[in-house]
Every structure is written in C-alpha cells, then in structure tokens.
Motif scaffolding. Structure first.
Motif: not given
Length: 209
Positions: A9, A46, A48, A146, A180, A182
């Motif tokens: 991300d 989220d 990560w 991230l 953002r 991805r």
C-alpha cells in the motif's frame, strides 16, 4: 517461486506546514490538517507487517507514529525521498511562472525534457526510486507493506508498473495528499508480475509536490 504475493500500500503524505509550494527536498513536517488527512486515510482494519518510509519528515513523522501506535516495524529507505526541484523549491506555482515563464507548464507536459534549474533530472530520479522500490520488494517479499512517500515517488512507481513513459509520468494521473494505491507483486514460474489493484484519492483536489 513464491507462494504468497507481496501486497504494498502506497500512501502519499498529507498537507505539510507552510502552505502550497514546490517542496521537493525541502523538509517540512505535516500541518495539523496533514495529520488529520493521514489518520483518516488508514483504518483499524488495515493490516501490515512492516511500514517503509521516505526519510523526509512529512512522511517519516506519520510512519513512526503509526508504527508505535500499532507495534509495527518502521524501515527508512533513503532512495524513496522526493525529487529535488532545485531553484523552484519553496516557491508557489505563481512565483515560478512569474520568474520562469512557461517552464512550469512545459515541465508538467514533459518532465524529461524540462528539468527545473538546479533540479534533479527525471531519469536519475526514476532510477533512484526504482532502486529503492526493488530494495523494498527484496527485503519484504511475501509480506504486507505500507509505504509512506511522495507524489513524485508514487508517479515513478506507477509509471513503471503500468508502462507509462517518463515523459507522461507527471500528467498521467493525480496523486493528491493522503492518496492510497495498492500494488500486488507475484513471483511465478513465468517471472515476476506487478499489478495496480487500486488508486484511491482521499480528496480530488490537486496538490503540489
């Protein structure tokens, strides 16, 4: 060959302090609005495994806060800092147009052929960013990452993934504050494949780098 894909991300920093300007390597922190934008761009859902960040404060400040908040390792990759705009740094678009005529317009249309005075050449910038991008993928293959970085950095990565020429990399898509994206990277018997899964601006308003 890897069984698990790497999910990355990318999030652009929020509004920095000091108002609209071409910042590039100028190291301003986030404004209060910028902090609000960044907090709004992430959610409790989220997940990560690691946070990677540019060394500049407008990215690193939020990355280190989020890492401490959620108990996630934070890694700084220097190659993922923003492009240097040279003599344009600290100036607004109106200031640049007054001083340099149509150079700013020509830069947006084709940054390869129109480097700002004293600025970083776009081909060198792309090579630097993609070296950092390769380092990230090698270090965190098969993990959820991230990446907190900059509009120019995101443009270089997306241009590479989507096959967009560098001459069109600054005009091909918008990357506003806290936007953002991805990317999924799969390693298969037929080679490595990268795909853009989403590109989601928090706001539709354009912002300077």
């Amino acid at each position: 060959m890897r069984d698990e894909p790497t999910l990355i991300d990318l999030i652009r920093h929020g509004e920095p302090s000091g108002g609209p300007m071409f910042r590039g390597s100028k190291d301003d922190p986030l404004s209060d609005t910028g902090w609000q934008q960044m907090r709004s761009a992430v959610s409790a859902d989220d997940r990560w495994d690691v946070i990677v960040t540019s060394p500049l404060r407008r990215c690193r400040g939020f990355a280190e806060w989020l890492g401490a908040e959620r108990g996630i390792k934070v890694d700084v990759i220097d190659q993922l800092r923003e492009i240097s705009f040279g003599d344009w740094e600290g100036r607004t678009a109106a200031d640049i147009e007054a001083a340099y005529g149509d150079h700013l317009q020509r830069f947006w249309a084709d940054p390869v052929a129109n480097t700002p005075a004293g600025g970083e050449v776009i081909t060198a910038f792309s090579e630097r960013v993609l070296a950092g991008w390769a380092q990230l993928q090698a270090s965190y293959a098969g993990q959820r990452v991230l990446l907190v970085c900059h509009g120019g950095v995101i443009r270089m990565i997306l241009a590479s993934v989507l096959g967009i020429p560098l001459s069109q990399s600054f005009s091909g898509f918008a990357v506003p504050f806290a936007c953002r994206s991805r990317i999924r990277v799969d390693e298969t018997a037929y080679g490595e494949f990268s795909a853009l899964l989403s590109h989601t601006p928090l706001t539709t308003e354009p912002h300077l780098l």
